[in-house]
Design a protein around this motif. Structure first.
Motif, short mmCIF file in Angstrom:
data_model
loop_
_atom_site.label_atom_id
_atom_site.label_comp_id
_atom_site.label_asym_id
_atom_site.label_seq_id
_atom_site.Cartn_x
_atom_site.Cartn_y
_atom_site.Cartn_z
N LYS A 12 44.03 38.04 45.68
CA LYS A 12 44.73 37.83 44.37
C LYS A 12 45.14 38.93 43.88
O LYS A 12 45.84 39.28 43.17
N GLU A 65 44.66 34.07 36.96
CA GLU A 65 45.03 33.10 37.77
C GLU A 65 44.25 32.15 37.25
O GLU A 65 44.04 30.69 37.60
N ASN A 66 43.87 32.30 35.78
CA ASN A 66 43.65 31.01 34.83
C ASN A 66 44.31 31.37 33.71
O ASN A 66 44.26 31.88 31.95
#
Length: 219
Positions: A78, A148-149
């Protein structure tokens, strides 16, 4: 001091890994009676309370090692992807942009800049949080979460929460001579946990993996 930590880690976690009820009750009792700090097992106790590690009737040392390893590798992926995407967008910064909307780069750069400002302000009078290594670690964790969000992104105050976890975890993480982990190595350790207790402890408290562990504690 690893010599102080090892016997407590073995007593409360490794020796009880097949008896999860007893393991959990012991840790809860220590916490309720304010004795947790005396047992040198704070990092894994917090992971247990926050359910970032799976302890149930099927848990084994091997499954615990592999679950931890997988999460760490996932975070590294990530982080690598987030940095690569940011760099790519930065290269395209000069391309035409809408007058009324941020480009992807402007939006991500704005978030990144906000994170950097907040991290710099986080406990700025405390020596630990003046360390550049700690600051970069905080920035990476918060930026990866933001990427990621997207709907949630980064919000001011997340840096303060993360700082609490760093303060609790950092003293327990130490340098490990082992630089690469794999399933075969875990099999060796599991064949004789007492013999390989030192290596097992170092794996779970490897300072090179602190960033990954904190990400899943935080989010």
């Amino acid at each position: 001091n690893i010599e102080k930590c090892l016997p407590h880690f073995k007593k409360y976690f490794l020796d009880n890994i097949q008896n999860t009820f007893s393991l959990k009750q012991n840790i809860i009792s220590l916490a309720i009676n304010c004795h947790l700090h005396e047992e040198y097992i704070r990092p894994h106790s917090w992971k247990l309370f926050l359910k970032t590690i799976t302890f149930n009737e099927t848990t084994t040392l091997k499954s615990w090692l592999e679950e931890t390893f997988k999460k760490r590798e996932d975070f590294k992926k990530k982080l690598k992807e987030a940095k690569a995407k940011y760099d790519l967008q930065k290269q395209k910064e000069g391309q035409s942009q809408s007058d009324n909307k941020f480009s992807n780069f402007e939006e991500n750069s704005s978030i990144k800049h906000l994170i950097e400002i907040d991290v710099e302000r986080t406990y700025g009078d405390t020596k630990l949080f003046q360390d550049e290594y700690i600051r970069r670690m905080e920035e990476d964790i918060l930026y990866v979460f933001a990427q990621e969000n997207k709907p949630t992104s980064y919000k001011q105050g997340m840096n303060e929460i993360l700082a609490i976890f760093i303060h609790a975890f950092y003293p327990f993480y130490i340098s490990s001579p082992i630089k690469q982990y794999n399933s075969q190595l875990f099999d060796t350790w599991c064949s004789d946990p007492v013999k390989y207790l030192n290596q097992i402890y170092l794996f779970f408290h490897d300072e090179n993996e602190l960033q990954s562990d904190l990400y899943y504690i935080m989010f």
